[in-house]
Scaffold this active site. Structure first.
Site, PDB file in Angstrom:
ATOM      1  N   ARG A  10      20.620 171.350  47.983  1.00  0.00           N
ATOM      2  CA  ARG A  10      20.605 170.325  48.033  1.00  0.00           C
ATOM      3  C   ARG A  10      19.804 170.441  46.852  1.00  0.00           C
ATOM      4  NH1 ARG A  10      17.817 170.085  51.748  1.00  0.00           N
ATOM      5  NH2 ARG A  10      18.109 171.877  52.912  1.00  0.00           N
ATOM      6  N   TYR A  30      28.223 169.651  45.353  1.00  0.00           N
ATOM      7  CA  TYR A  30      28.681 170.544  46.722  1.00  0.00           C
ATOM      8  C   TYR A  30      27.593 169.971  47.364  1.00  0.00           C
ATOM      9  CZ  TYR A  30      27.022 175.188  47.635  1.00  0.00           C
ATOM     10  OH  TYR A  30      27.033 176.048  48.321  1.00  0.00           O
ATOM     11  N   GLY A  49      25.599 168.972  51.108  1.00  0.00           N
ATOM     12  CA  GLY A  49      25.099 167.938  51.615  1.00  0.00           C
ATOM     13  C   GLY A  49      25.054 167.193  50.065  1.00  0.00           C
ATOM     14  N   LYS A 102      24.626 165.351  56.226  1.00  0.00           N
ATOM     15  CA  LYS A 102      23.189 165.080  55.838  1.00  0.00           C
ATOM     16  C   LYS A 102      22.906 163.806  55.593  1.00  0.00           C
ATOM     17  CE  LYS A 102      22.301 168.924  57.133  1.00  0.00           C
ATOM     18  NZ  LYS A 102      21.331 170.677  56.694  1.00  0.00           N
ATOM     19  N   HIS A 125      18.392 167.906  63.238  1.00  0.00           N
ATOM     20  CA  HIS A 125      18.386 168.953  62.011  1.00  0.00           C
ATOM     21  C   HIS A 125      18.691 170.053  63.435  1.00  0.00           C
ATOM     22  CE1 HIS A 125      18.202 171.828  58.789  1.00  0.00           C
ATOM     23  NE2 HIS A 125      19.520 171.288  59.347  1.00  0.00           N
ATOM     24  N   SER A 162      16.540 174.723  57.366  1.00  0.00           N
ATOM     25  CA  SER A 162      17.788 175.057  56.371  1.00  0.00           C
ATOM     26  C   SER A 162      17.261 176.271  56.604  1.00  0.00           C
ATOM     27  CB  SER A 162      17.917 174.180  54.619  1.00  0.00           C
ATOM     28  OG  SER A 162      17.914 173.837  55.281  1.00  0.00           O
ATOM     29  N   CYS A 203      17.032 178.885  58.038  1.00  0.00           N
ATOM     30  CA  CYS A 203      15.995 179.704  59.464  1.00  0.00           C
ATOM     31  C   CYS A 203      16.947 180.299  60.473  1.00  0.00           C
ATOM     32  CB  CYS A 203      15.162 178.725  59.391  1.00  0.00           C
ATOM     33  SG  CYS A 203      13.750 178.694  57.765  1.00  0.00           S
ATOM     34  N   ASN A 220      23.976 181.032  62.852  1.00  0.00           N
ATOM     35  CA  ASN A 220      22.836 182.496  64.035  1.00  0.00           C
ATOM     36  C   ASN A 220      22.583 182.192  65.314  1.00  0.00           C
ATOM     37  OD1 ASN A 220      23.506 185.231  61.914  1.00  0.00           O
ATOM     38  ND2 ASN A 220      22.746 183.247  61.008  1.00  0.00           N
ATOM     39  N   ASP A 248      24.165 172.721  63.205  1.00  0.00           N
ATOM     40  CA  ASP A 248      22.758 171.801  62.283  1.00  0.00           C
ATOM     41  C   ASP A 248      22.477 170.014  62.833  1.00  0.00           C
ATOM     42  OD1 ASP A 248      22.741 172.732  59.759  1.00  0.00           O
ATOM     43  OD2 ASP A 248      23.380 171.452  58.619  1.00  0.00           O
ATOM     44  N   ASN A 281      23.395 180.925  48.850  1.00  0.00           N
ATOM     45  CA  ASN A 281      23.370 179.285  49.020  1.00  0.00           C
ATOM     46  C   ASN A 281      24.455 179.841  49.410  1.00  0.00           C
ATOM     47  OD1 ASN A 281      22.673 177.240  50.983  1.00  0.00           O
ATOM     48  ND2 ASN A 281      23.090 176.058  49.086  1.00  0.00           N
ATOM     49  N   ARG A 310      28.410 179.312  50.946  1.00  0.00           N
ATOM     50  CA  ARG A 310      28.052 179.086  51.832  1.00  0.00           C
ATOM     51  C   ARG A 310      29.851 179.429  52.104  1.00  0.00           C
ATOM     52  NH1 ARG A 310      24.243 176.141  54.647  1.00  0.00           N
ATOM     53  NH2 ARG A 310      22.754 176.246  53.549  1.00  0.00           N
ATOM     54  N   ASN A 320      17.751 187.632  70.081  1.00  0.00           N
ATOM     55  CA  ASN A 320      16.924 186.612  70.215  1.00  0.00           C
ATOM     56  C   ASN A 320      17.365 185.764  72.212  1.00  0.00           C
ATOM     57  OD1 ASN A 320      15.756 186.350  67.981  1.00  0.00           O
ATOM     58  ND2 ASN A 320      17.218 185.384  66.657  1.00  0.00           N
TER      59      ASN A 320
HETATM   60  P1  GTP Z   1      21.660 175.804  57.064  1.00  0.00           P
HETATM   61  O1  GTP Z   1      23.535 175.177  57.467  1.00  0.00           O
HETATM   62  O2  GTP Z   1      21.369 175.754  55.841  1.00  0.00           O
HETATM   63  O3  GTP Z   1      21.295 174.481  57.865  1.00  0.00           O
HETATM   64  O4  GTP Z   1      20.518 177.140  57.316  1.00  0.00           O
HETATM   65  P2  GTP Z   1      20.774 177.622  59.298  1.00  0.00           P
HETATM   66  O5  GTP Z   1      19.450 177.390  60.180  1.00  0.00           O
HETATM   67  O6  GTP Z   1      22.557 177.475  59.737  1.00  0.00           O
HETATM   68  O7  GTP Z   1      20.624 178.975  59.326  1.00  0.00           O
HETATM   69  P3  GTP Z   1      22.006 180.830  59.493  1.00  0.00           P
HETATM   70  O8  GTP Z   1      21.659 180.582  60.593  1.00  0.00           O
HETATM   71  O9  GTP Z   1      22.545 180.150  58.501  1.00  0.00           O
HETATM   72  O10 GTP Z   1      20.783 181.448  58.924  1.00  0.00           O
HETATM   73  C1  GTP Z   1      19.804 181.855  57.567  1.00  0.00           C
HETATM   74  C2  GTP Z   1      19.440 183.156  57.750  1.00  0.00           C
HETATM   75  O11 GTP Z   1      18.742 183.616  58.223  1.00  0.00           O
HETATM   76  C3  GTP Z   1      20.714 184.103  57.428  1.00  0.00           C
HETATM   77  O12 GTP Z   1      20.288 184.928  56.302  1.00  0.00           O
HETATM   78  C4  GTP Z   1      20.602 185.501  58.774  1.00  0.00           C
HETATM   79  O13 GTP Z   1      20.676 186.444  58.380  1.00  0.00           O
HETATM   80  C5  GTP Z   1      18.993 185.025  58.885  1.00  0.00           C
HETATM   81  N1  GTP Z   1      19.163 185.566  60.489  1.00  0.00           N
HETATM   82  C6  GTP Z   1      19.414 183.742  61.233  1.00  0.00           C
HETATM   83  N2  GTP Z   1      18.952 184.942  61.917  1.00  0.00           N
HETATM   84  C7  GTP Z   1      17.537 185.696  62.462  1.00  0.00           C
HETATM   85  C8  GTP Z   1      16.568 186.228  63.084  1.00  0.00           C
HETATM   86  O14 GTP Z   1      16.953 185.911  64.273  1.00  0.00           O
HETATM   87  N3  GTP Z   1      16.844 186.591  62.017  1.00  0.00           N
HETATM   88  C9  GTP Z   1      16.267 187.411  60.517  1.00  0.00           C
HETATM   89  N4  GTP Z   1      15.458 188.276  60.605  1.00  0.00           N
HETATM   90  N5  GTP Z   1      17.067 187.136  60.244  1.00  0.00           N
HETATM   91  C10 GTP Z   1      18.184 185.867  60.541  1.00  0.00           C
HETATM   92  C1  SPV Z   2      20.775 172.876  54.705  1.00  0.00           C
HETATM   93  O1  SPV Z   2      21.087 173.012  53.293  1.00  0.00           O
HETATM   94  O2  SPV Z   2      20.362 172.567  55.921  1.00  0.00           O
HETATM   95  C2  SPV Z   2      22.402 172.733  55.135  1.00  0.00           C
HETATM   96  C3  SPV Z   2      23.447 173.072  54.034  1.00  0.00           C
HETATM   97  O3  SPV Z   2      23.186 172.647  55.962  1.00  0.00           O
HETATM   98  S1  SPV Z   2      23.664 171.577  52.783  1.00  0.00           S
HETATM   99  O4  SPV Z   2      25.029 170.699  54.015  1.00  0.00           O
HETATM  100  O5  SPV Z   2      24.266 171.460  51.686  1.00  0.00           O
HETATM  101  O6  SPV Z   2      22.083 170.365  53.173  1.00  0.00           O
HETATM  102 MN    MN Z   3      21.060 172.581  57.660  1.00  0.00          MN
END
Ligand code: GTP
Ligand code: SPV
Ligand code: MN
Length: 603
Positions: A79, A218, A220, A227, A247, A269, A271, A275, A294, A384, A386, A515
């Site tokens: 983004r 690409y 978002g 988004k 979000h 994003s 974070c 997961n 998301d 980033n 995906r 978690n």
């Molecule tokens: P967007 O799609 O960008 O909105 O992100 P998201 O919030 O869905 O993030 P996602 O779950 O894909 O996690 C992003 C990164 O954080 C990955 O590299 C994960 O491995 C890492 N991660 C997720 N959960 C944990 C956790 O509990 N501990 C740690 N240390 N890393 C984590």
């Molecule tokens: C984010 O950046 O929070 C995403 C990926 O979920 S995107 O669709 O590119 O915004």
């Molecule tokens: Mn997101």
């Protein structure tokens, strides 16, 4: 008026007058070679994926059925917040956290960029619906795009094509979303593998509920249902209509007593939303099922509870770090195929690989199309990068994930990526305090947006890049909604941080499946069954209050992850004050009071 004839324009599969007029107008402006109405069929998917393979944009994977690898232009990987605009009529309504331009000025600039921008390409018209098709008021949109990659991605991420168009009738309201790569082709000119333009604009017109995007292909920036519609435009709708567009992931947690709870969680994003949404609990007897990873749209039901719906139809998840240890459910979902992978590495036997997926193979093709070996200095996959995969294929999707009425939320988690200060989990005292936690949320920046990573910034409710109006008004909206329902019906708000670090920079808390221990504690708090310590920042558990049975982590680390450190918090106060000063006079009085009280409690 000159009647322009562009092949495809004359056989539109709808009588919707406003839609027809808009399609005609865009075609005349952008001058595509032909116009195609996307129907969402398997035939269309097959035709377009073949076209993308022939163009060199897609490589079919040998190891995953009906799946494709793509690598973007190295300048078009995330983004672009600097190029994202909220073009409200009044600058004040865009607020201090968004870029603003007068709508007519922006439209004048972008109209010139769009003029002739689809020459040599096909213009696709994609009717789509965010959220279930059988919603009382289906949330419709139409994306016009000159990118086949966008059309096939929309096949996965949204409910689109004929089944969506049926809901338009002759005059249903819809959000027009115009997208162009900004890469017209002259006759005989060879196309790029990833066409895009150095000039990018991602513009939103909240009053007229329109989206104009130019120059990027690409994520978002280009999949405008995500988004742009479901957060930026929808948040403005939600402000006007008394609901929330957030979000947030949505998950269902079932206890050993077989009682089900729904939890929504907002993390910035990259974070941890995906997961947590797909978590495999490490504690026996507890089960997680996924409803969304998301975005959550939340409305009050007649019973006074807050009900959440996921507007999306797919996961667009961060690839690096995903494997059978961290997120087995994501791995199983993509293993079924029917998925797109962008900016990950390609193995020599036709599969995908990325950092964090076990031992690296001896040779890969990197996301930059270069030879890669474990000795290479660069990453094989963009941070980033995906995967894009249908929710339908997820083994742990909750059966009610498509319920148009949504699911009643018991708890909301706010969380960020902070190496210090923020304990593993803190329970708010009430909705207003929880709103304060959300409004002052902070996190280190990640690769999900172009720019420097690892910089701590305020990211209120994980919505900093996505609030479609003034952030101060947005805080007020949260405060006001909390007064709409009885306090005991409102979700309880928690603040989490999986990312606190020790002196040697290691994560103090093991995260991922572990978690579930924090989820369990939160649910037991709702049920009045778990203990906590009252601190100046809220209720924080001690190590003894959490179920740590079988956890592979040292007691010192767990205690450090849970620690409330008054000095760290006193150092945080000026940052919060600076943040509120930036938002200015629109910061709600209740939140100023929360800050004053916190300061006083910290002494
Ligand atoms: P967007 O799609 O960008 O909105 O992100 P998201 O919030 O869905 O993030 P996602 O779950 O894909 O996690 C992003 C990164 O954080 C990955 O590299 C994960 O491995 C890492 N991660 C997720 N959960 C944990 C956790 O509990 N501990 C740690 N240390 N890393 C984590
Ligand atoms: C984010 O950046 O929070 C995403 C990926 O979920 S995107 O669709 O590119 O915004
Ligand atoms: Mn997101």
């Amino acid at each position: 008026m000159t009647a322009v004839t562009i092949p495809g324009l004359e056989h539109a599969p709808t009588n919707h007058a406003r839609l027809l007029a808009w399609v005609q107008e865009v075609a005349e402006l952008t001058c595509p070679d032909e116009v195609v109405w996307a129907d969402g069929s398997q035939g269309e998917w097959d035709r377009l994926t073949k076209k993308l393979v022939d163009a060199g944009t897609f490589v079919p994977l040998k190891k995953k059925p009906n799946s494709f690898w793509a690598a973007s232009d190295p300048t078009d990987v995330a983004r672009v917040e600097e190029r994202t605009y909220i073009c409200s009529v009044r600058e004040e309504d865009s607020g201090p956290t968004n870029n603003w331009m007068d709508p007519s000025e922006m439209k004048a600039i972008m109209t010139e960029l769009y003029r002739g921008c689809m020459r040599g390409r096909t213009m696709y018209v994609i009717p789509f619906c965010m959220g279930p098709l059988d919603a009382e008021k289906p949330m419709l949109g139409v994306e016009i795009t000159d990118s086949e990659y966008v059309v096939v991605s929309m096949h996965i991420m949204t409910r689109m094509g004929t089944k969506a168009l049926k809901l338009f009738g002759e005059d249903a309201p819809f959000v027009p979303a115009l997208h162009s790569l900004g890469a017209p082709l002259e006759p005989g000119q060879e196309d790029a593998q990833w066409p895009c333009n150095d000039t990018k604009y991602i513009s939103h017109f909240p009053e007229t509920r329109e989206i104009w995007s130019f120059g990027s292909g690409y994520g978002g920036n280009a999949l405008l249902g995500k988004k742009c519609y479901s957060l930026r435009i929808a948040s403005a709708m939600a402000r006007d209509e008394g609901w929330l567009a957030e979000h947030m992931l949505i998950l269902k947690l079932t206890s050993p007593e077989n009682k089900a709870y729904y939890i929504a969680a907002a993390f910035p994003s990259a974070c941890g939303k995906t997961n947590l949404a797909m978590l495999e609990p490490s504690i026996p007897g507890w089960k997680v099922e996924t409803l969304g990873d998301d975005i959550a749209w939340m409305r009050f039901g007649e019973d006074g509870r807050l009900y959440a719906v996921n507007p999306e139809n797919g996961f667009f998840g961060v690839a690096p770090g995903t494997d059978y240890h961290t997120n087995p459910n994501a791995m199983r979902t993509i293993a079924k195929g029917n998925s797109l992978f962008t900016n990950v590495a390609l193995t020599d036997d036709g599969d995908i690989w990325w950092e964090g997926m076990g031992e690296p193979p001896a040779h890969l093709t990197s996301w930059k199309h270069q030879d890669w070996t474990p000795d290479s200095e660069e990453l094989s996959s963009h941070p980033n990068s995906r995967y894009c995969t249908p929710i339908e294929q997820c083994d742990i999707k909750a059966p009610e994930w498509e319920d148009p009425n949504g699911v009643p939320i018991s708890a909301i988690f706010f969380g960020g990526r902070r190496a210090t200060t923020i304990p593993l989990v803190t329970e708010s005292r009430d909705w207003q305090h929880g709103t304060f936690m959300g409004a002052t949320l902070s996190s280190e920046t990640t690769a999900a947006a172009v720019g420097k990573t690892g910089v701590v910034r305020r990211d209120p409710m994980a919505m900093l890049p996505f609030i479609g109006y003034n952030a101060g008004d947005y805080f007020q909206h949260w405060v006001d909604l909390g007064k709409r329902a009885d306090a005991d019906k409102l979700p309880k708000i928690f603040y989490v941080n999986w990312f606190r670090r020790g002196d040697d920079k290691r994560f103090l808390w093991p995260g991922f499946g572990e978690n579930s221990r924090v989820l369990k504690w939160a649910i037991e708090r709702l049920e009045g069954k778990a203990a906590a310590q009252e601190t100046p920042i809220g209720y924080v558990p001690t190590a003894a209050d959490l179920d740590l049975e079988g956890l592979d982590a040292s007691r010192e680390d767990i205690e450090a992850s849970l620690a409330f450190d008054a000095d760290e918090w006193r150092a945080e106060i000026p940052l919060v004050e600076e943040w509120f000063a930036k938002i200015g006079e629109k910061v709600p009085t209740t939140l100023r009071d929360e800050l004053a009280n916190l300061k006083q409690r910290l002494g």
